[in-house]
Scaffold this active site. Structure first.
Site, PDB file in Angstrom:
ATOM      1  N   ASP A 225       0.061   8.373  -9.838  1.00  0.00           N
ATOM      2  CA  ASP A 225      -0.779   7.279  -8.965  1.00  0.00           C
ATOM      3  C   ASP A 225      -0.593   7.034  -7.407  1.00  0.00           C
ATOM      4  OD1 ASP A 225      -2.431   4.765  -9.351  1.00  0.00           O
ATOM      5  OD2 ASP A 225      -0.965   3.780  -8.063  1.00  0.00           O
ATOM      6  N   GLU A 294      -3.212  11.625  -7.749  1.00  0.00           N
ATOM      7  CA  GLU A 294      -4.264  10.825  -7.393  1.00  0.00           C
ATOM      8  C   GLU A 294      -4.113  10.695  -5.745  1.00  0.00           C
ATOM      9  OE1 GLU A 294      -6.442   6.408  -7.392  1.00  0.00           O
ATOM     10  OE2 GLU A 294      -4.391   6.767  -7.221  1.00  0.00           O
TER      11      GLU A 294
HETATM   12  C1  GLC Z   1      -4.481   3.600  -7.469  1.00  0.00           C
HETATM   13  C2  GLC Z   1      -5.365   3.294  -9.112  1.00  0.00           C
HETATM   14  C3  GLC Z   1      -5.649   1.646  -8.372  1.00  0.00           C
HETATM   15  C4  GLC Z   1      -4.505   1.046  -7.953  1.00  0.00           C
HETATM   16  C5  GLC Z   1      -3.716   1.575  -6.890  1.00  0.00           C
HETATM   17  C6  GLC Z   1      -2.350   1.127  -6.537  1.00  0.00           C
HETATM   18  O1  GLC Z   1      -5.573   4.161  -6.540  1.00  0.00           O
HETATM   19  O2  GLC Z   1      -6.098   3.747  -9.616  1.00  0.00           O
HETATM   20  O3  GLC Z   1      -6.349   1.021  -9.557  1.00  0.00           O
HETATM   21  O4  GLC Z   1      -5.028  -0.375  -7.350  1.00  0.00           O
HETATM   22  O5  GLC Z   1      -3.458   2.734  -7.266  1.00  0.00           O
HETATM   23  O6  GLC Z   1      -1.638   1.176  -7.585  1.00  0.00           O
END
Ligand code: GLC
Length: 587
Positions: A225, A294
Site C-alpha cells: 500500500d 500501489e
Molecule cells: C492507499 C489505500 C487508501 C489509504 C491510503 C493510506 O492509497 O488504498 O485507502 O487511505 O493508502 O494508507
C-alpha cells in the site's frame, strides 16, 4: 526411431517446462478480485463483514472465474482509515474474527484453487500501535521508529513552527506536535497514521519479518500500500509549489519531489523482492510470491517499480498497479482516450513484464457511477480481454453503483457499501435491515444483486462470467494484440494466437448504432464473425454470424467475436436449421 523418441521427449519436456512456468508465474494471466472485508459478508449480524463470511461466500469467486483475491486490510485497527491504520500486524481486527479464521480462509481458498493475497501497509502504522506509543514516550528502542523533527525555531518562544511545507495526502500539514517528545511526527496521510522511518534498521527488520510470517502462513503475495511514500528527504527540504503566488492548501499544490518516489524507495522495493525471491528458493515454494505496488506516480516512475531500469535483473514488483483505465475511461471518453490509456502502459512497460488492468477499487467511485451504468460492460470487457492480468473490485462483476446516501465522513465510503448478494433482507449480506449495516446498502439491491443476475438469462454477471471463461483460452492468455480505432466512438482489437485461435473485441462508446467494415482486422482470412459473447444490452445474441465487412454495432455495445469462414458458416446454418426442426418436432 531414435530421433522420433528424442523429438517426443523434447515435446514432453517443452510441455512440462511450459506447465511449470504457468504454475510459477501464475500471476501473468491471473484474474484478480479485491475483497473489501467490511462489506463482503457478515455472519455475526453486527452489520460488518467478517472472515467467516468470506469463507461462506468464497464459492462465488470460483463461480465468477477468479483465480486469486487480495484483501483490503484485516489487521487490528482503530479504523480511522478503515483498516489502513494498523495497530497490530499480528492480530486480526476483532470485528473480522481471529487468526484461526484467517487460516481457515486460506485453507478453504486452497481447496478451491484460489490464491489469497494480503494488503500490507508498510508506510505507516496507527497512532495506537505500541511502537508509536513507545516512540512518543521516547523509549530508546523505539525512539527512531517514526520520522520526528524538532520544528523550526519560534523566535517568540513557545511551540516551534512546522518543520517545512509538506502537506498530507488528505489535506493539512503532514506534521503533528507531540507534547511528550516536544517534537513533530510526520504523517503523509491522517494524523492517526504516523510514517515509519525506513532508515531505522529495526523498522526494516520488523516489517520484513511480517512478510515472511504471512508467507509461512500460506499467502500468495502482497499489495504494498502507498509504497511510493516510504522515504522522504533526509534534509526535510521544502517541496516546490506549482504556483508560488498562491497559498499552499491542498496536496496537489506541491510537487512532491521530497516525499514521493525517492530513489531509496525503489531500492527498498527491489530489496524486498530479492528477500522474497530468495526465501521461496530457500523454502522450495514452487509458485512466485507476488509483489504488487500501489503508487500514484508518473508513468516513468511507475515503470521503475517493475525493475531497475539500468539492470533488469534487479527485480521490483511483479505488478505495479495500472490505474490508466481509471484516468482515461471517463464518461465522455472517445476511442482515442481509451487508446491513449492502454498504450500509455503498453508502450512504456519494460520488456518481459506483464500488464495489469484496474478499473476500480475502494478508493474510486464505482464504474457504473463514475462513468455510466451502460458502460460497465465495456469496462469489464476491456479489463478482462486486454493482454495481462485483470483486477476487479468487489461488486463490479454485478455492476454495483455508488450509494450517494452514505454518511460523508470519507467521500470514498459511497463506493464501499456492502455486497449485494440477493434481494432479501440485508441483501444477503447480513441478517439486519439494509439500512442498519456499517454503511447503508444501496437501495437498488432489489434488482442489482448476484442471485437475480444469475437467474436472468442475460445480465452483467452472466456476461462477466462468460468473459472470465474466455480468459482461459490461449488467445486471451497469450495472443497478440492489435488495436484499431474504427471511428471516434468505436474501437476494436484482436487477440490472435498462432493463427489458430483468435477473438475480435468490439466496443461502441456511443448512444447510437454504427455500420462498420471490419476488414482491416486480421481474422485468419475468414470473412465472417461469430458472436462468442455479448453484453446484456447488446443487439447481438451468442452464435449470431455477421459479414466482417457489414457489421452493425448497437448503442453502448460490447461484443466478442471469433472467426468463421463462409463454408463453415453454411454448415453451421444447416446444422442450426435441422436442430430447430428437430426441437420443433420432438417437443
Ligand atoms: C492507499 C489505500 C487508501 C489509504 C491510503 C493510506 O492509497 O488504498 O485507502 O487511505 O493508502 O494508507
Amino acid at each position: 526411431m531414435k530421433s522420433k523418441i528424442t523429438f517426443l521427449l523434447f515435446v514432453i519436456f517443452i510441455i512440462a517446462i511450459h506447465g511449470q512456468d504457468d504454475e510459477k508465474e501464475w500471476w501473468r494471466t491471473a484474474t484478480f478480485y479485491q475483497i473489501y472485508p467490511r462489506s463482503f459478508m457478515d455472519t455475526t449480524g453486527n452489520g460488518i463483514g467478517d472472515l467467516k463470511g468470506m469463507i461462506q461466500r468464497l464459492d462465488h469467486l470460483k463461480d465468477a472465474g477468479f483465480d486469486t483475491f487480495w484483501l483490503s486490510p484485516i489487521f487490528k485497527s482503530p479504523q480511522k482509515d478503515t483498516g489502513y491504520d494498523v495497530s497490530d500486524y499480528y492480530t486480526i481486527e476483532p470485528d473480522y474474527g481471529t487468526m484461526d479464521d484467517f487460516k481457515a480462509l486460506i485453507a478453504k481458498a486452497k481447496s478451491l484453487g484460489i490464491r489469497v493475497m494480503l494488503d500490507f501497509i508498510p508506510n505507516h502504522t496507527s497512532d495506537e500501535h505500541e511502537w508509536f506509543i513507545k516512540s512518543c514516550a521516547n523509549e530508546s528502542e523505539f525512539r527512531d521508529y517514526y520520522v520526528w523533527h524538532d520544528g523550526q525555531p519560534n523566535p517568540e518562544g513557545g511551540r516551534p513552527f512546522l518543520p517545512n511545507n509538506w502537506i498530507s495526502v488528505f489535506g493539512g500539514p503532514a506534521w503533528t506536535w507531540v507534547e511528550s517528545r516536544q517534537q513533530y511526527y510526520l504523517h503523509q496521510f491522517l494524523p492517526g497514521q504516523p510514517d515509519l522511518n525506513y532508515r531505522s534498521d529495526n523498522v526494516v527488520k520488523a516489517m520484513s519479518d511480517m512478510l515472511i510470517y504471512y508467507i509461512d502462513m500460506g499467502v500468495a503475495g502482497f499489495r504494498l500500500d502507498a509504497i511510493n511514500h516510504l522515504f522522504e528527504d533526509a534534509l526535510f527540504r521544502n517541496e516546490t509549489q506549482w504556483n508560488p503566488e498562491e497559498e499552499i492548501e491542498n496536496y496537489d499544490d506541491l510537487n512532491h519531489e521530497h516525499t514521493k518516489d525517492l530513489n531509496e524507495t525503489f531500492l527498498f522495493v527491489y530489496s524486498w523482492r530479492k528477500m522474497i525471491d530468495d526465501y521461496i528458493v530457500q523454502k522450495n515454494i514452487s509458485s512466485d510470491i507476488l509483489v504488487m505496488t500501489e503508487a500514484y506516480a508518473s508513468t516513468s516512475d511507475t515503470m521503475r517499480y517493475y525493475h531497475d531500469p539500468t539492470n533488469p535483473n534487479v527485480r521490483g514488483a511483479h505488478m505495479p498497479f495500472n490505474f490508466q483505465l481509471i484516468f482515461n475511461f471517463q464518461a465522455n471518453a472517445k476511442s482515442e482516450d481509451i487508446q491513449r490509456g492502454i498504450f500509455e502502459w503498453l508502450n512504456n512497460m519494460p520488456e518481459g513484464e506483464t500488464a495489469n488492468w484496474v478499473a476500480g477499487s475502494h478508493d474510486h467511485s464505482r464504474v457504473a457511477s463514475r462513468i455510466m451504468p451502460e458502460k460497465i460492460h465495456m469496462v469489464n470487457t476491456v479489463v478482462l480481454t486486454l493482454p495481462g492480468s485483470s483486477i476487479t473490485y468487489m461488486g463490479e462483476e454485478i455492476g454495483m453503483h455508488d450509494n450517494k446516501d452514505v454518511p460523508n465522513w470519507d467521500n470514498r465510503n459511497k463506493n464501499r457499501t456492502p455486497m449485494q448478494w440477493n434481494g432479501g433482507v440485508g441483501a444477503g449480506f447480513t441478517t439486519r435491515n439494509a439500512n442498519e449495516t456499517w454503511l447503508p446498502i444501496h437501495p437498488n439491491y432489489l434488482t442489482v444483486n448476484l442471485q437475480a443476475e444469475t437467474e436472468r438469462p442475460r445480465s452483467t454477471y452472466k456476461y462477466f462470467q462468460s468473459l472470465t471463461a474466455l480468459r482461459k483460452t490461449n488467445a486471451l492468455r497469450k495472443g497478440d494484440f492489435d488495436f484499431k480505432i474504427i471511428n471516434e466512438d468505436v474501437f476494436g482489437y484482436t487477440r490472435n494466437y498462432n493463427k489458430e485461435e483468435g477473438y475480435l473485441i468490439l466496443i461502441n462508446l456511443s448512444g447510437s448504432s454504427h455500420h462498420l467494415d471490419l476488414k482491416a482486422f486480421d481474422t485468419f482470412g475468414k470473412n465472417k464473425l461469430r458472436v462468442v459473447t455479448a453484453a446484456p444490452n447488446s443487439r447481438f445474441d451468442v452464435g449470431d454470424i455477421v459479414e466482417k465487412e457489414h457489421v452493425t454495432v448497437g448503442l453502448y455495445d460490447a461484443v466478442v467475436f471469433d472467426y468463421v469462414s463462409s463454408a463453415s458458416s453454411v454448415v453451421l446454418s444447416i446444422a442450426l436449421f435441422f436442430t430447430t426442426i428437430f426441437v420443433y418436432l420432438f417437443n
